[in-house]
Structures are given as structure tokens and as C-alpha cells.
Design a protein around this motif. Structure first.
Motif, PDB file in Angstrom:
ATOM      1  N   PHE A 274      28.099 -14.864  36.234  1.00  0.00           N
ATOM      2  CA  PHE A 274      26.988 -14.464  35.370  1.00  0.00           C
ATOM      3  C   PHE A 274      27.364 -13.149  34.703  1.00  0.00           C
ATOM      4  CE2 PHE A 274      24.868 -17.264  38.332  1.00  0.00           C
ATOM      5  CZ  PHE A 274      23.822 -17.832  37.619  1.00  0.00           C
ATOM      6  N   ASN A 275      26.591 -12.785  33.698  1.00  0.00           N
ATOM      7  CA  ASN A 275      26.750 -11.481  33.059  1.00  0.00           C
ATOM      8  C   ASN A 275      25.484 -10.661  33.270  1.00  0.00           C
ATOM      9  OD1 ASN A 275      29.383 -11.765  31.863  1.00  0.00           O
ATOM     10  ND2 ASN A 275      28.457 -13.186  30.406  1.00  0.00           N
ATOM     11  N   LEU A 276      25.668  -9.375  33.538  1.00  0.00           N
ATOM     12  CA  LEU A 276      24.548  -8.465  33.765  1.00  0.00           C
ATOM     13  C   LEU A 276      25.002  -7.058  33.412  1.00  0.00           C
ATOM     14  CD1 LEU A 276      21.638  -8.034  34.980  1.00  0.00           C
ATOM     15  CD2 LEU A 276      22.797  -7.541  37.145  1.00  0.00           C
ATOM     16  N   THR A 277      24.145  -6.307  32.716  1.00  0.00           N
ATOM     17  CA  THR A 277      24.503  -4.935  32.404  1.00  0.00           C
ATOM     18  C   THR A 277      24.833  -4.155  33.675  1.00  0.00           C
ATOM     19  OG1 THR A 277      23.719  -2.825  31.495  1.00  0.00           O
ATOM     20  CG2 THR A 277      22.057  -4.294  32.419  1.00  0.00           C
ATOM     21  N   PRO A 278      25.857  -3.310  33.654  1.00  0.00           N
ATOM     22  CA  PRO A 278      26.159  -2.498  34.840  1.00  0.00           C
ATOM     23  C   PRO A 278      25.067  -1.495  35.166  1.00  0.00           C
ATOM     24  CG  PRO A 278      27.576  -1.903  32.993  1.00  0.00           C
ATOM     25  CD  PRO A 278      26.850  -3.138  32.589  1.00  0.00           C
ATOM     26  N   ASP A 279      24.101  -1.307  34.269  1.00  0.00           N
ATOM     27  CA  ASP A 279      22.975  -0.416  34.570  1.00  0.00           C
ATOM     28  C   ASP A 279      21.979  -1.052  35.537  1.00  0.00           C
ATOM     29  OD1 ASP A 279      23.915   1.616  32.892  1.00  0.00           O
ATOM     30  OD2 ASP A 279      22.991   0.693  31.134  1.00  0.00           O
ATOM     31  N   MET A 280      22.092  -2.349  35.748  1.00  0.00           N
ATOM     32  CA  MET A 280      21.245  -3.040  36.722  1.00  0.00           C
ATOM     33  C   MET A 280      22.093  -3.394  37.939  1.00  0.00           C
ATOM     34  SD  MET A 280      18.098  -3.360  35.551  1.00  0.00           S
ATOM     35  CE  MET A 280      17.305  -4.769  36.324  1.00  0.00           C
ATOM     36  N   GLN A 281      21.543  -3.158  39.114  1.00  0.00           N
ATOM     37  CA  GLN A 281      22.255  -3.443  40.356  1.00  0.00           C
ATOM     38  C   GLN A 281      21.571  -4.585  41.093  1.00  0.00           C
ATOM     39  OE1 GLN A 281      25.224  -1.877  41.337  1.00  0.00           O
ATOM     40  NE2 GLN A 281      25.044  -1.125  39.221  1.00  0.00           N
ATOM     41  N   ILE A 282      22.380  -5.524  41.585  1.00  0.00           N
ATOM     42  CA  ILE A 282      21.869  -6.638  42.368  1.00  0.00           C
ATOM     43  C   ILE A 282      21.662  -6.191  43.807  1.00  0.00           C
ATOM     44  CG2 ILE A 282      22.298  -8.974  43.180  1.00  0.00           C
ATOM     45  CD1 ILE A 282      22.012  -9.074  40.279  1.00  0.00           C
ATOM     46  N   ALA A 283      20.439  -6.324  44.300  1.00  0.00           N
ATOM     47  CA  ALA A 283      20.160  -5.994  45.701  1.00  0.00           C
ATOM     48  C   ALA A 283      20.423  -7.190  46.602  1.00  0.00           C
ATOM     49  CB  ALA A 283      18.723  -5.516  45.858  1.00  0.00           C
ATOM     50  N   ASN A 351      20.772  -8.208  28.108  1.00  0.00           N
ATOM     51  CA  ASN A 351      21.528  -8.468  29.333  1.00  0.00           C
ATOM     52  C   ASN A 351      20.944  -7.730  30.532  1.00  0.00           C
ATOM     53  OD1 ASN A 351      22.202  -5.916  28.471  1.00  0.00           O
ATOM     54  ND2 ASN A 351      24.403  -6.155  28.710  1.00  0.00           N
ATOM     55  N   TRP A 352      19.605  -7.602  30.551  1.00  0.00           N
ATOM     56  CA  TRP A 352      18.952  -6.894  31.647  1.00  0.00           C
ATOM     57  C   TRP A 352      18.680  -7.814  32.830  1.00  0.00           C
ATOM     58  CZ3 TRP A 352      13.892  -8.587  32.747  1.00  0.00           C
ATOM     59  CH2 TRP A 352      13.298  -9.397  31.780  1.00  0.00           C
ATOM     60  N   TYR A 353      18.951  -9.090  32.694  1.00  0.00           N
ATOM     61  CA  TYR A 353      18.815 -10.064  33.782  1.00  0.00           C
ATOM     62  C   TYR A 353      20.093 -10.896  33.830  1.00  0.00           C
ATOM     63  CZ  TYR A 353      17.835 -13.063  29.787  1.00  0.00           C
ATOM     64  OH  TYR A 353      17.932 -13.720  28.579  1.00  0.00           O
ATOM     65  N   PRO A 354      20.447 -11.494  34.963  1.00  0.00           N
ATOM     66  CA  PRO A 354      21.674 -12.290  35.050  1.00  0.00           C
ATOM     67  C   PRO A 354      21.605 -13.498  34.123  1.00  0.00           C
ATOM     68  CG  PRO A 354      20.882 -11.707  37.248  1.00  0.00           C
ATOM     69  CD  PRO A 354      19.787 -11.355  36.285  1.00  0.00           C
ATOM     70  N   ALA A 355      22.596 -13.639  33.279  1.00  0.00           N
ATOM     71  CA  ALA A 355      22.613 -14.726  32.297  1.00  0.00           C
ATOM     72  C   ALA A 355      24.000 -15.345  32.267  1.00  0.00           C
ATOM     73  CB  ALA A 355      22.213 -14.223  30.918  1.00  0.00           C
ATOM     74  N   PRO A 400      12.773 -23.586  23.719  1.00  0.00           N
ATOM     75  CA  PRO A 400      13.946 -22.927  24.324  1.00  0.00           C
ATOM     76  C   PRO A 400      14.494 -21.835  23.407  1.00  0.00           C
ATOM     77  CG  PRO A 400      14.153 -25.329  24.415  1.00  0.00           C
ATOM     78  CD  PRO A 400      13.002 -25.029  23.509  1.00  0.00           C
ATOM     79  N   ILE A 401      14.895 -20.726  23.991  1.00  0.00           N
ATOM     80  CA  ILE A 401      15.513 -19.625  23.254  1.00  0.00           C
ATOM     81  C   ILE A 401      16.789 -19.220  23.977  1.00  0.00           C
ATOM     82  CG2 ILE A 401      13.353 -18.781  22.263  1.00  0.00           C
ATOM     83  CD1 ILE A 401      13.272 -16.639  24.431  1.00  0.00           C
ATOM     84  N   ARG A 402      17.652 -18.494  23.276  1.00  0.00           N
ATOM     85  CA  ARG A 402      18.964 -18.180  23.845  1.00  0.00           C
ATOM     86  C   ARG A 402      18.968 -16.915  24.695  1.00  0.00           C
ATOM     87  NH1 ARG A 402      21.685 -14.070  21.527  1.00  0.00           N
ATOM     88  NH2 ARG A 402      20.812 -13.211  19.613  1.00  0.00           N
ATOM     89  N   VAL A 403      17.984 -16.039  24.493  1.00  0.00           N
ATOM     90  CA  VAL A 403      17.943 -14.780  25.229  1.00  0.00           C
ATOM     91  C   VAL A 403      16.526 -14.238  25.131  1.00  0.00           C
ATOM     92  CG1 VAL A 403      18.626 -13.404  23.220  1.00  0.00           C
ATOM     93  CG2 VAL A 403      19.081 -12.522  25.504  1.00  0.00           C
ATOM     94  N   ALA A 404      16.117 -13.454  26.133  1.00  0.00           N
ATOM     95  CA  ALA A 404      14.778 -12.857  26.133  1.00  0.00           C
ATOM     96  C   ALA A 404      14.896 -11.345  26.273  1.00  0.00           C
ATOM     97  CB  ALA A 404      13.925 -13.419  27.272  1.00  0.00           C
ATOM     98  N   GLY A 405      14.307 -10.635  25.326  1.00  0.00           N
ATOM     99  CA  GLY A 405      14.282  -9.186  25.402  1.00  0.00           C
ATOM    100  C   GLY A 405      12.874  -8.679  25.654  1.00  0.00           C
ATOM    101  N   PHE A 406      12.723  -7.360  25.747  1.00  0.00           N
ATOM    102  CA  PHE A 406      11.405  -6.747  25.866  1.00  0.00           C
ATOM    103  C   PHE A 406      11.472  -5.354  25.263  1.00  0.00           C
ATOM    104  CE2 PHE A 406      13.539  -5.025  29.555  1.00  0.00           C
ATOM    105  CZ  PHE A 406      13.016  -3.740  29.693  1.00  0.00           C
ATOM    106  N   ASN A 407      10.320  -4.818  24.960  1.00  0.00           N
ATOM    107  CA  ASN A 407      10.222  -3.444  24.486  1.00  0.00           C
ATOM    108  C   ASN A 407       8.888  -2.896  24.954  1.00  0.00           C
ATOM    109  OD1 ASN A 407      11.078  -1.109  23.262  1.00  0.00           O
ATOM    110  ND2 ASN A 407      10.957  -1.885  21.156  1.00  0.00           N
ATOM    111  N   LEU A 408       8.790  -1.590  25.041  1.00  0.00           N
ATOM    112  CA  LEU A 408       7.523  -1.002  25.465  1.00  0.00           C
ATOM    113  C   LEU A 408       7.382   0.403  24.909  1.00  0.00           C
ATOM    114  CD1 LEU A 408       7.584   0.115  29.214  1.00  0.00           C
ATOM    115  CD2 LEU A 408       9.639  -0.320  27.888  1.00  0.00           C
TER     116      LEU A 408
END
Length: 790
Positions: A274-283, A351-355, A400-408
Motif C-alpha cells: 500500500f501507499n501512505l504518507t510518511p507523516d501517518m504512522q500505522i499503529a 495519501n492520508w490513508y493506506p491506498a 466510485p472515485i479514485r481518491v478521497a480528500g478532506f479539508n477543514l
């Protein structure tokens, strides 16, 4: 067979320990003094790569998971020598290589070679140690080699630890074959060659080069390996149907639980990437509720694979073909930053979630976040409520979509509903400190005109200046909402429905934008009526920030989110179509002159010369994609992909005429809806909409010149009229002798009537003759931007 695969999987894990143990063994490997040799005339071939160890010392590393995966060759003997050879298979790749090393083929001597591999390299080399060969053990050389090279070997291996582990754990169901070589000589310094079966283009050669505080990886050449040119590799697994439950704390820490359905494409799959940003850590992770191991890249530096986002999941037992599995990830990290004034910046937008690549899937997204903030994400609202200090919002995508983002952020909203579509434009209530008076950045026109979607940091392309303006972040909120709704109607009328019926536009600090399905990130500069530092002469800045940028990202709802591409070589097509679609809407609202102003700005940028004395456009063909962003010409990727890409689409429009052109785009959106299109498929489709009797009926000459080649010609015309006969010639210069292009000559017969004569240029002058019924009033060479020319 399944039982055998399971036993082999368990045996391999037992020998390697956990995945973490395996990664540690890779990082902490050492050389084996008992496997040190004085060697002569050894050869090693990896597909198109050929290495020759002519004379020197060779030492192998200790086994990892029962396999030797490291070797070092040094030409540290009298007459010592090594050589690498690589012959690119096509003209474009030979030209690329020549641009870096002044040779169309790679034939380099090397003084050292540090090798990483997961296949049978060790066995193939040892097979050449025959009794009658001159290769012999040389343990006396081992100590010096170990002392000098062990730190470098460990650093090199750590950079690729996840990729190495993927092969080592994945055998035997997943074939291993990774080969990496870090080579060095006095002429080039350090450079790398690779064969990686996981890459779309398996053969790669290049070099890390620092320039201006940035470290670039210059890809000298990259192409499909010989054995795979007629049988491209297929993915080992696919992923779909995401369910993500995320929480954002007051400290902006994001924690999430991601569920995703995975289907293996082969039986006995023991490791899943999978791909995941290195800023997120898998627990932790689980497969169908059973604990699974996760190996996440720990090395901070990037590598030739393109970064350090790879994670490897080791399920509790090999996956079986025909089954679907639920993968569960618990992960957290700091992907949200406060730019000041509570204006927030989401760094990991896709890429904030494993994809697992750009695979279309339905998303069910739940967010818990501070109630004083607004959070936007794609999909229809299923639930939206407050619970104590938190707000809870759940959305589900209708397609279906290819990727999901968010903003706040702390937003003001303007909502416009047009038929089945709804546009929700959000604006920050406060202005980030970087844009406040007395310390205001000035946007570089060229950087703004050719914005990227994924490669700019906040305010990275803002040239520093000061101004006394006092802009407000709500200045254009309702104006943007009306413009985006109008542009959405325009594009939907031409290309069909967007990726999702509900579209949210949200602000992001920086001089860039990004268009994800149902969610657009729009530069905060675009919200301002007065661009900070903008001067009256900067017409392009205003057009970009208040017109092109927002509609470019809107156009990605079709080009990049409904229609996608399968490789980096084809990605230019999505950016070119999105940017030109924005220009089409600009033409509709501001007139033809505004479109031509933008095309002129792109042409100027392409013709600028770099430190090497060459034009930006000559950096390489547009199909090189991100390879155009390199140390030789850092502007190449941006200016060529966006600028030349827009010109390519403009020239196709001129050849087809408006009605066939728009019909072609509509057919492209219909035929490749939620599918990948290649450059070749686009060419074939576009050729179907050419006028009858075209001299380039398959667009092969057009694509050879403008897509697969480089060059911007200088064209001049001379003509004379004798009676009712027009004769003349078009002279071409400034390009290769084999360059040719069809260029129109407009012949004005009356005030209201003109005809066009298309002339195919050639090296030198191309003559033309036109019989007329009356003498022309005016004869003009390409008056309507049909050809990119000097």
C-alpha cells in the motif's frame, strides 16, 4: 498446492522472524568475509542492463531470510575495472540519455558497484566460479572493504528496506527480481541503475543532483524491460470500498481507522503493498479481524522508486485467489498545519490513508472534529450532528472515485444549486499572516499560470515583495460560487456529468490548486479581489488567479477523476485537457483575446533559456512527465506539461474545427469513463474527428513532432499574386531537418469571407499555389494560433 504455499510462507517467516525483524536485518546487514573474492571477467545481465566485473574484488553480504541480497564490487586492484551497458530501445529515450551524459547509449566504466537484489543474482555469479577460472577467495581483502563500505551499504539498503522485504516475504507466489546498483566513477560521481518488476517502466538509470537547495533525481532513461514489452505486468491485488472513521483533535492530530476490501490477483499472496504518507504512522493492522504485520518505511530519504510511501502488509496467512478480504488499519499523524490565524493547511491530501494506486472505489467517510471548525469531504451527507465539543459528519460517495480528500477550517459558505449539481464554495473567515499587509508575497506570473496539483509546497512559488493592500478572504466568495456553478454547467454540457454531483471548493494556503473528486483545493489568493503585490502590467496574474486556476481544478472533475491515465507518461494528457478546458471557459466569458493572452504567456515561458543555453521546451518530450522536473531545467515539468500541453490541444482544435473538437472531447469522456486512457488511444480517437482527406489521417506526424518530440519552429511566409493566382512559400527554421508541421494560410477574399490553405512545412521552404476567383484582400500566416511557433 495451497498447503505447500502456506508451509513455504510459514517457513520463510520463521527464518526471517517478524517483518520488523526482516527490515532490521536488511538495515543492519554486514559483509561476509568468507564470501570475499578476487574476480576477473564476471558478467551479470538483468533484462536490458549488462554489468561486467572485469577485474577487482567482490564481497557478498550475510544472508537475510535465507538469501544473500547484497554484493559489493570494487576495482581496487592494478588494472581494476568494471563496466555497465544499457541501450535504450527508442529515439526519445536515447535523446534523453544523451542530454545528460552526451551519449545516446550508457557505456560507463565504474570503480565501485554496490548491489541490492532479491532474485538469483548470487547463484548466477557463483556459477561462473568454475575450477578453471581465475576467480578465487580473498579473505585478506575483506576487512578493509567492510570498514569502508558497511555504513554506505546499510544506508543504501535502509532506503529500499520496504521494497526488499516485499519481495523476500512475498515469495514463492510473488516472483522476486528486484535489482539495484549504485555505481561510481571519477567522471560521473555516483549514479544508479535498476530493474524493478514493480515499476511501470522496469529499467531505470539516473542520478541524484543538488541544485538551488533542492535534491533532484535526474532520470537519464526509463523504459519497459525487454521481456515485458508485449506483456505488461498486472497488479497482484486490487482494493475497493473504503470505510474510514477519522478523528481530528484540538491539536490537529488526525487518527483514523481505515477498512478496505482487497482481492488478490494470484493465489498465495503473502505480502500486500500500500501507499501512505510518511507523516501517518500505522499503529496496528488486521486482515478479516486477525492481526497482521505492517512494515512501514523508516528511512527519511527518497529513492529511485519515487519516495518513501510504501508500506507492506503481511497477513496472518497467504491470501487466496477468489476471496475478498477486509484490511483494517489504525493510523495517526500530523497532516494538518496551522498557517496562522487558524487558517489550516492539509498537507497529505490524497495519501492520508493506506491506498493501492488510483483504483475506483466507493467511500464511506466519518469525521469527528472540533465543533468550531467546518470539515468538507466528497460524498452525500449521511449524518451531521454535534456531540459535546465535537461535530460528527458522515458522507458516502454516490459513485466510485479514485481518491478521497478532506479539508477543514473556519469557513463561510456560498452554495449554488443548478439542476442536479450543487456547488458549495468555502472561504476562510480570516486571512493567513503570510498574506496580510506589509509582508505580502507577489505571485510569479509564470508559476501561477502553470500551477501544479501535487508538487508545490505552501507559498513555494511566491516571489517576495511588499504592498500596502488590505485584501479580505471573503472578497470573492459569492463571485467564485457563481463562476464555478456557471463553469460546471458549461463543462457538463460539453463532457457529461462530473465525477460527483456535489462539488465543494475550499481554500488552501499557497499558490496552487488541486482537483480531487468532489473536492477542490483553491489557492487563498484566488479569493482576493486585489492580488497582493499585483501591478497593473501583470494581466496574466489576474487571469490565472481569478479565472484559470479555479476552472482548471474544476475541469479535473472530468480529466483526472472521471477519465484517468495509467502511467506517468500519459499524465500530461489530463493536465493539458484540464488546463485547456479552463481556457475554453475563459474564452467563453472573457473573449478570444484572453485565451490568446494565456497562450502567449505559455509560449514565452517555453522559449525562455536556462543556464545551459537551451530553451525550456527543449528539456524533453511532454510524455516524459515528472522526469521533466530535473536539475538541468527545474521549470521543464511545469512549463511543458501545462503550457505546451495546452498548445497541443489548441493545435488539435485548429485542425479539427470547433464542432468536431468538442465532439471528440465528449466521446473521450464517454468512452473512458472511470477507465484509463493512454496517449496512443487518445491519438487514435482524435484522428477520427479530423476533416476528410487530411494529410496526416492518423495524427502520427502530429504526435511525433509535438508529443514524442521537441522543437518550436520559426515560420515565415512570402507570397505574390499574379492575376487570380496566389503563389508563395513558407520557410521553416530553428528545428531539426525532419521536423514538419501543417500551418494554415488565411486568404481574405472579402470583408466577410476568408478561406484557409494548409501547407505542410519541410526543411527549408515549402511552396504553395492557390487558384482564386479574385485577387485577395489580405494573406496572413496562421493568424488564429493554429501552430506553436516562434
Amino acid at each position: 498446492m495451497r498447503g505447500l504455499l502456506a508451509l513455504l510462507f510459514l517457513a520463510r517467516l520463521a527464518s526471517a522472524g517478524t517483518a520488523a525483524d526482516l527490515a532490521r536485518a536488511i538495515r543492519e546487514n554486514s559483509f561476509d568475509s568468507a564470501e570475499c573474492y578476487r574476480v576477473r571477467d564476471l558478467t551479470l545481465a538483468e533484462e536490458d542492463l549488462h554489468l561486467y566485473f572485469t577485474d577487482g574484488h567482490l564481497i557478498f553480504g550475510q544472508p537475510v531470510a535465507g538469501k544473500r541480497i547484497v554484493a559489493l564490487f570494487t576495482a581496487d586492484t592494478e588494472g581494476g575495472d568494471g563496466e555497465v551497458m544499457l541501450l535504450p530501445p527508442d529515439r526519445a529515450e536515447r535523446r534523453s540519455l544523451d542530454g545528460y551524459i552526451d551519449s545516446p547509449n550508457l557505456d560507463e566504466r565504474f570503480e565501485s558497484a554496490l548491489l541490492l537484489f532479491t532474485g538469483d543474482v548470487y547463484d548466477r555469479i557463483k556459477a561462473q566460479f568454475t575450477p578453471d577460472s581465475s576467480n578465487r577467495k580473498s579473505p585478506e581483502a575483506a576487512a578493509a572493504l567492510e570498514e569502508r563500505w558497511t555504513p554506505l551499504m546499510r544506508k543504501f539498503a535502509a532506503t529500499y528496506q520496504a521494497r526488499l522485504a516485499l519481495d523476500l516475504i512475498g515469495q514463492p507466489a510473488r516472483p522476486a527480481g528486484l535489482f539495484l546498483a549504485a555505481l561510481s566513477n571519477s567522471k560521473r560521481g555516483a549514479f544508479e541503475v535498476a530493474f524493478d518488476p514493480e515499476r511501470q517502466e522496469q529499467i531505470l538509470a539516473g542520478q541524484f543532483v543538488p541544485r538551488g537547495g533542492t535534491l533532484y533525481f535526474d532520470t537519464w532513461t526509463s523504459f519497459t524491460a525487454r521481456s515485458l514489452r508485449n506483456a505488461p505486468p498486472k497488479p497482484f491485488a486490487t482494493a475497493g470500498d473504503y470505510r474510514i472513521d477519522a478523528a481530528i483533535g484540538a491539536d490537529l492530530l488526525l487518527t483514523a481507522v481505515t477498512h478496505v476490501k482487497v482481492k488478490p490477483a494470484l493465489d498465495g499472496l503473502a505480502a500486500v503493498p500500500f501507499n501512505l504518507t510518511p507523516d501517518m504512522q500505522i499503529a496496528s493492522a488486521a486482515v478479516d479481524g486477525r492481526p497482521a504485520e505492517v512494515l512501514q518505511h523508516e528511512a527519511p530519504q527518497a529513492n529511485m522508486r519515487g519516495g518513501n510511501e510504501l508500506i507492506v502488509v503481511v497477513p496472518p496467512e497467504p491470501l487466496r485467489l477468489g476471496r475478498e478480504y477486509d484490511f483494517e488499519f489504525h493510523h495517526s499523524g500530523k497532516v494538518i498545519q496551522d498557517s496562522g490565524g487558524h487558517v489550516l493547511f492539509v498537507g497529505a491530501r490524497g495519501n492520508w490513508y493506506p491506498a493501492m494506486g488510483d483504483l475506483f472505489a466507493v467511500y464511506d467517510l466519518t469525521f469527528r472534529y472540533p465543533r468550531d471548525l467546518d470539515l468538507v469531504t466528497p460524498g452525500d451527507v449521511v449524518e451531521d450532528r454535534q456531540e459535546g465539543p465535537q461535530r460528527i459528519t458522515r458522507r458516502r460517495t454516490s459513485a466510485p472515485i479514485r481518491v478521497a480528500g478532506f479539508n477543514l477550517g473556519n469557513y463561510e459558505h456560498a452554495i449554488v444549486a443548478h439542476g442536479p449539481y450543487q456547488v458549495d464554495v468555502c472561504a476562510n473567515r480570516t486571512l493567513e499572516p503570510a498574506l496580510q499587509p506589509k509582508s505580502v508575497p507577489l505571485l510569479d506570473p509564470r508559476a501561477a499560470a502553470l500551477v501544479t496539483r501535487d508538487h508545490l509546497d505552501p507559498l513555494a512559488d511566491l516571489a517576495r515583495a511588499t504592498a500596502d493592500t488590505g485584501p479580505g478572504p471573503l472578497d470573492r466568495l459569492h463571485e467564485i460560487a457563481a463562476e464555478m456553478a456557471s463553469a460546471l454547467d458549461f463543462m457538463a454540457s460539453k463532457f457529461g456529468p462530473p465525477a460527483l454531483p456535489h462539488l465543494t471548493v475550499s481554500p488552501i494556503p499557497g499558490a496552487f490548486g488541486q482537483g480531487l473528486p468532489g473536492l477542490i483545493y483553491l489557492s487563498t489568493l484566488s479569493y482576493l479581489k486585489t492580488v497582493p503585490g499585483e501591478r497593473p502590467a501583470s494581466e496574466t496574474i489576474g487571469l490565472v488567479l481569478r479565472n484559470v486556476l479555479q476552472t482548471h481544478e474544476l475541469a479535473h472533475q472530468w480529466w483526472g477523476n472521471r477519465v484517468i491515465v495509467g502511467s506517468d507518461r500519459d499524465n500530461w494528457l489530463m493536465e493539458a485537457l484540464a488546463n485547456y478546458t479552463a481556457l475554453l471557459y475563459l474564452e467563453k466569458t472573457n473573449g478570444r483575446q484572453a485565451l490568446e493572452t494565456m497562450l502567449d504567456s505559455y509560449r514565452r515561458a517555453l522559449l525562455e533559456k536556462g543556464s545551459n543555453g537551451q530553451t525550456v521546451e527543449s528539456s524533453g518530450p511532454i510524455v516524459l512527465g515528472t522526469r521533466l522536473q530535473n536539475s538541468v531545467e527545474p521549470r521543464g515539468w511545469r512549463d511543458i506539461i501545462y503550457g505546451k500541453g495546452s498548445w497541443i490541444v489548441q493545435m488539435l482544435r485548429a485542425r479539427m474545427g470547433d464542432q468536431p473538437f468538442f465532439s471528440m472531447l465528449a466521446e473521450l469522456a464517454r468512452r473512458y469513463d472511470r477507465k484509463a486512457v493512454t496517449t496512443g488511444q487518445f491519438r487514435e480517437l482524435a484522428a477520427q474527428f479530423l476533416p476528410p482527406h487530411s494529410d496526416d489521417p492518423h495524427l502520427e506526424m502530429f504526435f511525433d513532432q509535438w508529443v514524442y518530440g521537441t522543437g518550436i519552429p520559426t515560420l515565415t511566409m512570402t507570397y505574390s499574386v499574379k492575376g487570380n493566382t496566389l503563389t508563395g512559400k513558407v520557410t521553416q527554421s530553428g528545428v531539426d531537418p525532419d521536423f514538419n508541421v501543417a500551418v494554415p494560410i488565411e486568404i481574405q477574399l472579402t470583408r466577410d469571407r476568408s478561406i484557409a490553405k494548409w501547407v505542410r512545412t519541410e526543411n527549408g521552404a515549402a511552396a504553395f499555389t492557390v487558384a482564386l476567383n479574385q485577387p485577395p484582400l489580405k494573406v496572413t500566416l496562421d493568424p488564429h494560433y493554429a501552430v506553436l511557433r516562434k
